[in-house]
Design a protein around this motif. Structure first.
Motif, short mmCIF file in Angstrom:
data_model
loop_
_atom_site.label_atom_id
_atom_site.label_comp_id
_atom_site.label_asym_id
_atom_site.label_seq_id
_atom_site.Cartn_x
_atom_site.Cartn_y
_atom_site.Cartn_z
N GLU A 43 11.32 -12.70 -14.16
CA GLU A 43 11.62 -13.77 -15.10
C GLU A 43 10.34 -14.23 -15.81
OE1 GLU A 43 14.00 -16.30 -17.26
OE2 GLU A 43 14.58 -14.69 -15.87
N LEU A 44 9.24 -14.32 -15.06
CA LEU A 44 7.97 -14.71 -15.67
C LEU A 44 7.49 -13.67 -16.68
CD1 LEU A 44 6.06 -16.14 -12.56
CD2 LEU A 44 6.85 -17.43 -14.54
N LYS A 45 7.68 -12.39 -16.34
CA LYS A 45 7.30 -11.33 -17.28
C LYS A 45 8.15 -11.39 -18.54
CE LYS A 45 5.54 -7.91 -13.95
NZ LYS A 45 5.79 -6.58 -13.34
N ASN A 92 6.75 -12.07 -22.29
CA ASN A 92 7.05 -11.22 -23.45
C ASN A 92 7.72 -12.01 -24.56
OD1 ASN A 92 6.02 -8.91 -22.22
ND2 ASN A 92 7.97 -8.37 -21.28
N PHE A 93 8.62 -12.93 -24.15
CA PHE A 93 9.30 -13.77 -25.14
C PHE A 93 8.30 -14.66 -25.87
CE2 PHE A 93 11.59 -17.68 -26.31
CZ PHE A 93 12.61 -17.13 -27.08
N ARG A 94 7.32 -15.21 -25.11
CA ARG A 94 6.30 -16.07 -25.71
C ARG A 94 5.46 -15.28 -26.73
NH1 ARG A 94 1.05 -17.16 -25.36
NH2 ARG A 94 0.76 -15.48 -23.87
N LYS A 95 5.05 -14.07 -26.34
CA LYS A 95 4.25 -13.25 -27.25
C LYS A 95 5.04 -12.90 -28.52
CE LYS A 95 1.39 -11.06 -23.68
NZ LYS A 95 1.08 -9.79 -22.98
N GLU A 96 6.32 -12.54 -28.32
CA GLU A 96 7.16 -12.19 -29.46
C GLU A 96 7.39 -13.40 -30.36
OE1 GLU A 96 11.68 -10.49 -30.26
OE2 GLU A 96 10.72 -10.14 -28.32
N PHE A 97 7.57 -14.57 -29.71
CA PHE A 97 7.80 -15.80 -30.48
C PHE A 97 6.57 -16.16 -31.32
CE2 PHE A 97 7.47 -20.50 -30.66
CZ PHE A 97 8.53 -20.74 -31.52
N LEU A 98 5.38 -16.08 -30.71
CA LEU A 98 4.15 -16.40 -31.44
C LEU A 98 3.95 -15.44 -32.62
CD1 LEU A 98 1.68 -17.23 -28.52
CD2 LEU A 98 2.63 -18.81 -30.20
N ALA A 99 4.24 -14.16 -32.37
CA ALA A 99 4.11 -13.18 -33.45
C ALA A 99 5.08 -13.48 -34.59
CB ALA A 99 4.35 -11.77 -32.91
N ASN A 100 6.32 -13.85 -34.22
CA ASN A 100 7.32 -14.16 -35.23
C ASN A 100 6.97 -15.42 -36.01
OD1 ASN A 100 9.04 -11.98 -34.78
ND2 ASN A 100 10.11 -13.01 -33.14
N VAL A 101 6.51 -16.46 -35.28
CA VAL A 101 6.13 -17.72 -35.95
C VAL A 101 5.00 -17.46 -36.93
CG1 VAL A 101 5.06 -19.97 -35.61
CG2 VAL A 101 6.94 -19.28 -34.16
N SER A 102 3.99 -16.70 -36.47
CA SER A 102 2.85 -16.40 -37.35
C SER A 102 3.31 -15.68 -38.61
CB SER A 102 1.84 -15.52 -36.60
OG SER A 102 1.37 -16.19 -35.45
N HIS A 103 4.21 -14.72 -38.43
CA HIS A 103 4.70 -13.96 -39.58
C HIS A 103 5.52 -14.84 -40.52
CE1 HIS A 103 6.19 -10.58 -41.92
NE2 HIS A 103 7.42 -11.04 -41.74
N GLU A 104 6.41 -15.65 -39.94
CA GLU A 104 7.29 -16.48 -40.76
C GLU A 104 6.50 -17.56 -41.52
OE1 GLU A 104 10.44 -16.06 -41.31
OE2 GLU A 104 10.79 -14.43 -39.88
N LEU A 105 5.45 -18.09 -40.88
CA LEU A 105 4.63 -19.10 -41.56
C LEU A 105 3.74 -18.47 -42.62
CD1 LEU A 105 3.51 -21.33 -38.54
CD2 LEU A 105 5.13 -21.96 -40.33
#
Length: 346
Positions: free
Chosen positions: A111-113, A117-130
């Motif tokens: 679950e932690l892994k 992975n979700f956190r990394k994907e979310f940060l990448a998506n936020v960076s791209h969307e912004l």
């Protein structure tokens, strides 16, 4: 051999037999044959007792523990689990506890892994969307600063595009803030009784222009002759219905239709929004409520939106102690459904 059940049983049985024979030899006039028989009986009975006790109660269970540990190392948690029975053998209980503990810990690690992975994907998506609207607005403004501002037609066109980019950025930030507040519990639902049928009619009117652009009909599944009372947060349910109907228009087929239906059971009102678009492939259905998840990234960008709408829908419905479900058939359309408390008795 010495540390096998037989070896240990042999040593212990020999010790018991020698002690027993030595004790009997202290008795006067005890014949040698009697001492031999006593030694043999003591040795045989002790050996059998020790051997079976060690083999079945200790060594066999220890071997099972090693088997469990080996499977835990290989991350194999598919051991057959029998019905839980309170066992007096502490080694059996230890074996079960090791397996249960290792399974729980592995689940926590997995679950932690997944969260990482979700956190990394979310940060990448936020960076791209912004980055997209910021760079777009930045490019238009710098072009104007570099001299294009003197041309009125170019200036108005670029300012309009920069404003649209910043409007998109503003919508994205607001959706991110709303989602964050919902996840932390900062936003509370304010329940009231309202006519969800009338609310949906208002949303139809708001989205009428967008629907007409694709020649999409916005309809109720059944004729609305009486109010449909719901007991929920009116403002948040407006967000939910607007998002679902807007998505149905965007991703439904041209010259199609969007149907909204209201059914009920004893305690709940069942709300459904259905389109007749191409449908959603099964592998995407489990992920469409994730933040920024887009089935067709290029097409979704063209259609607009922040990519957070369905994530917000999910959190609003869960805050109403319900769940939003989705069913889809390729080539026949997609239906989103959720339950709300009925407002008839409120």
């Amino acid at each position: 051999m010495l540390f096998s059940p037989k070896g240990i049983a042999f040593v212990l049985a020999g010790s018991v037999a020698i002690i027993t024979t030595a004790f009997l030899s202290l008795i006067k006039d005890t014949p040698g044959s009697a001492l031999f028989v006593a030694f043999s009986i003591a040795f045989a009975s002790s050996f059998l007792l020790f051997y079976f006790s060690l083999e079945f109660l200790v060594f066999r269970e220890i071997n099972k523990i090693f088997t469990v540990i080996d499977k835990v190392k290989k991350k194999d948690f598919k051991l057959p689990r029998k019905q839980i029975v309170i066992d007096t053998n502490p080694l059996k209980r230890l074996n079960e506890e090791i397996f249960a503990y290792a399974t729980r810990k592995q689940q926590e690690i997995d679950e932690l892994k997944k969260l990482e992975n979700f956190r990394k994907e979310f940060l990448a998506n936020v960076s791209h969307e912004l980055k997209t609207p910021i760079f777009a607005a930045q490019g238009f403004i710098h072009t104007l600063i570099d001299g294009a501002i003197d041309d009125k037609s170019v200036r108005d066109k670029f300012l309009d595009k920069a404003a649209k980019s910043l409007d998109g950025l503003d919508a994205l930030v607001k959706d991110l803030l709303t989602l964050s507040q919902m996840e932390t519990g900062d936003i509370k639902m304010h329940y009231e009784k309202f006519d969800i049928g009338h609310l949906t009619s208002d949303i139809f009117e708001q989205l009428e222009e967008k629907a007409e652009a694709k020649r999409v009909q916005l309809k109720f599944d059944k004729k609305m002759s009486v109010p449909v009372w719901a007991y929920a947060d009116r403002h948040r349910i407006t967000q939910v219905m607007t998002n679902l109907i807007d998505n149905a228009i965007k991703y439904g087929r041209e010259e199609g239709k969007v149907l909204v239906s209201f059914d009920s059971d004893k305690e709940h009102l069942i709300v459904s929004v259905k389109d007749d678009g191409p449908g959603i492939e099964p592998e995407h259905l489990k992920r469409i409520f994730e933040r920024f998840y887009r089935i067709e990234k290029s097409r979704s960008k063209e259609q607009g939106g922040t990519g957070l709408g369905l994530a917000i829908v999910k959190h609003i419905i869960e805050a109403h102690r319900s769940k939003v479900s989705v069913t889809s058939k390729m080539g026949k359309g997609t239906t989103f459904s959720f339950k709300l408390e009925k407002g008839d008795n409120k």
